[in-house]
Design a protein around this motif. Structure first.
Motif, short mmCIF file in Angstrom:
data_model
loop_
_atom_site.label_atom_id
_atom_site.label_comp_id
_atom_site.label_asym_id
_atom_site.label_seq_id
_atom_site.Cartn_x
_atom_site.Cartn_y
_atom_site.Cartn_z
N PHE A 1 0.80 -1.23 0.00
CA PHE A 1 0.00 0.00 0.00
C PHE A 1 0.83 1.28 0.00
CE2 PHE A 1 0.69 -1.12 4.42
CZ PHE A 1 0.99 0.07 5.03
N MET A 2 2.17 1.17 0.13
CA MET A 2 3.00 2.36 0.20
C MET A 2 4.33 2.07 -0.48
SD MET A 2 4.18 4.44 3.65
CE MET A 2 2.49 4.72 4.17
N SER A 3 4.89 3.07 -1.20
CA SER A 3 6.15 2.86 -1.90
C SER A 3 6.93 4.18 -1.98
CB SER A 3 5.90 2.31 -3.31
OG SER A 3 5.09 3.20 -4.05
N ASP A 4 8.20 4.06 -2.42
CA ASP A 4 9.07 5.22 -2.63
C ASP A 4 9.11 6.11 -1.39
OD1 ASP A 4 10.85 6.83 -4.00
OD2 ASP A 4 9.28 8.03 -4.94
N VAL B 1 -1.00 8.81 -5.09
CA VAL B 1 -0.72 10.19 -4.67
C VAL B 1 0.38 10.17 -3.62
CG1 VAL B 1 -1.66 12.27 -3.56
CG2 VAL B 1 -3.07 10.96 -5.17
N ARG B 2 1.26 11.16 -3.69
CA ARG B 2 2.36 11.26 -2.73
C ARG B 2 1.91 12.11 -1.53
NH1 ARG B 2 7.20 9.53 -3.35
NH2 ARG B 2 8.80 10.10 -1.85
N TYR B 3 2.13 11.57 -0.32
CA TYR B 3 1.75 12.26 0.91
C TYR B 3 2.98 12.53 1.75
CZ TYR B 3 -3.06 10.83 -0.14
OH TYR B 3 -4.28 10.65 -0.74
N THR B 4 2.86 13.53 2.61
CA THR B 4 3.93 13.85 3.56
C THR B 4 3.45 13.55 4.97
OG1 THR B 4 4.79 15.60 2.13
CG2 THR B 4 5.44 15.68 4.44
N PHE B 5 4.28 12.90 5.77
CA PHE B 5 3.94 12.51 7.14
C PHE B 5 4.87 13.26 8.11
CE2 PHE B 5 2.97 9.07 4.24
CZ PHE B 5 1.70 8.69 4.61
N HIS B 6 4.27 13.85 9.16
CA HIS B 6 5.05 14.56 10.18
C HIS B 6 4.71 13.97 11.54
CE1 HIS B 6 6.49 17.62 7.39
NE2 HIS B 6 5.26 17.76 6.93
N GLY B 7 5.47 12.97 11.94
CA GLY B 7 5.24 12.34 13.24
C GLY B 7 4.05 11.41 13.28
N ASP B 8 3.48 11.11 12.13
CA ASP B 8 2.35 10.19 12.09
C ASP B 8 2.83 8.76 12.33
OD1 ASP B 8 0.08 12.02 11.04
OD2 ASP B 8 1.75 12.39 9.67
N ALA C 1 6.92 6.09 14.11
CA ALA C 1 6.52 7.46 13.83
C ALA C 1 7.31 7.94 12.61
CB ALA C 1 6.78 8.36 15.03
N LEU C 2 6.61 8.33 11.57
CA LEU C 2 7.25 8.67 10.30
C LEU C 2 7.39 10.18 10.12
CD1 LEU C 2 5.36 6.19 7.94
CD2 LEU C 2 7.67 5.92 8.85
N ASN C 3 8.55 10.56 9.66
CA ASN C 3 8.78 11.92 9.16
C ASN C 3 9.33 11.74 7.75
OD1 ASN C 3 8.38 14.15 11.32
ND2 ASN C 3 9.37 12.46 12.42
N CYS C 4 8.43 11.66 6.80
CA CYS C 4 8.84 11.27 5.45
C CYS C 4 7.75 11.62 4.45
CB CYS C 4 9.13 9.77 5.41
SG CYS C 4 7.65 8.75 5.61
N SER C 5 8.06 11.39 3.21
CA SER C 5 7.05 11.43 2.15
C SER C 5 7.01 10.05 1.51
CB SER C 5 7.38 12.50 1.11
OG SER C 5 8.57 12.18 0.42
N ALA C 6 5.84 9.68 1.00
CA ALA C 6 5.69 8.36 0.39
C ALA C 6 4.50 8.37 -0.55
CB ALA C 6 5.51 7.29 1.47
N ARG C 7 4.56 7.47 -1.50
CA ARG C 7 3.45 7.31 -2.43
C ARG C 7 2.49 6.25 -1.87
NH1 ARG C 7 2.99 9.04 -7.29
NH2 ARG C 7 5.24 9.42 -7.46
N VAL C 8 1.23 6.62 -1.75
CA VAL C 8 0.20 5.67 -1.30
C VAL C 8 -0.36 5.01 -2.56
CG1 VAL C 8 -2.02 5.40 -0.14
CG2 VAL C 8 -0.32 7.01 0.75
#
Length: 337
Positions: free
Chosen positions: A286-289, A326-333, A314-321
């Protein structure tokens, strides 16, 4: 046949042989005995598990001559692959005698030569190996190529005092993991350090300390690593404790064990701003790159060829869902496994 020259010859060829679940296309055997010596030649063709191309088959030739309590032996092996080729030659002369306790003993002189492993040429220095069935002394066996070095000295025996010393410089981590057939994750890096192995003929214990430069998982850079790794005989497992230092000063701790004999993997990871590439394979459905870091406590659990992550990161990253592309950005999620 046995003719007037007192020469006795045996020739045999076996095709499509299975020994301990290993398949061989051909096993050929030739032996010739004269009043002065005995010559034995064998050719073995072992098919590749990954390909039906004959160029990938491993060809092994053994040429042996016995005379006057001496064995001259040459083993050659190789395939015909254009990439990741395997090729080598090992020659030695073994002299047999009886020690002070009337036990059969030997002294082997290993000739300098070279082998090709995964397209890399390794050189073997001249060395001697001596001893009997209970204790073997390896004196200065040295393997090296342009940038990697491996030296082996010491004793193989039954006692804890029989210690084999192994030192390595810039040794590619993937070379070691290929030997234990661990392929769930792809590891890379260059290890420098030493290990000791005791009582290898009874209850083996191995303990090593290495510094691994540019440590990578699945081609993703993690940092430089301090690694303690070894073998526990009581549960037939490889144990490891690792401190992975990223380039900004944070340290991730990994400890646990891997056991092919028990089909078990258990690694606890306390990640501190670790390159999130380490979760790539676990979330690929479900997630890549993934580009960024992850922090949290997770465990890699499962069987030798099938593992899962348990815990939260806890992710601080960007990834393609993947479902939305679509590429999303995660801040501490946090991502829970």
């Amino acid at each position: 046949c046995n003719d007037e020259r007192n020469i006795f010859t045996i020739n045999t060829t076996l095709n499509d042989v299975v020994i301990n679940k290993s398949k061989y296309n051909t096993i050929g055997f030739n032996a010739e005995s004269t009043p002065k010596d005995l010559s034995i030649r064998s050719k073995i063709i072992k098919p590749s598990k990954k390909s039906k191309n004959a160029n990938d088959d491993l060809n092994i030739n053994i040429d042996c001559r016995l005379f006057n309590d001496t064995i001259q032996n040459t083993v050659t092996w190789g395939n015909k692959k254009s990439k990741r080729a395997i090729k080598g030659k090992l020659g030695m002369e073994v002299m047999l005698n009886r020690d002070e306790n009337e036990l059969l003993s030997m002294k082997a002189v290993i000739n300098p030569d070279s082998i090709i492993q995964n397209d890399s040429i390794w050189y073997i220095s001249g060395s001697t190996v001596s001893g009997n069935l209970d204790r073997i002394n390896i004196n200065g066996l040295y393997l090296y190529n342009d940038h990697q070095h491996l030296r082996i000295d010491g004793f193989i025996g039954k006692s804890k005092e029989d210690v084999l010393n192994i030192s390595a410089s810039n040794l590619e981590v993937s070379t070691i993991l290929d030997l234990v057939k661990f392929r769930i994750l792809k590891f890379n890096g260059n290890a420098t350090g030493s290990a000791t192995a005791s009582s290898l003929l009874s209850a083996p214990e191995i303990n090593g300390f290495f510094k691994v430069d540019s440590f990578k998982i699945d081609n993703g850079y993690l940092g430089n690593t301090d690694l303690n790794i070894g073998w526990r005989n009581d549960d037939k497992s490889i144990f490891l404790n690792a401190d992975i230092h990223n380039d900004t000063g944070e340290t991730t701790k990994v400890n646990g064990f891997l056991s092919e004999a028990n089909d078990t993997i258990h690694l606890d990871i306390d990640a501190n701003k670790l390159n999130a590439v380490f979760i790539n394979k676990m979330v690929k459905s479900f997630m890549s790159d993934i580009k960024g870091t992850g922090s949290g406590k997770v465990s890699l659990l499962g069987k030798w060829r099938e593992v899962n992550l348990v815990g939260a990161v806890a992710l601080n990253c960007s990834a393609r869902v993947n479902p939305t592309n679509v590429r999303y950005t995660f801040h501490g999620d946090s991502l829970y496994f």
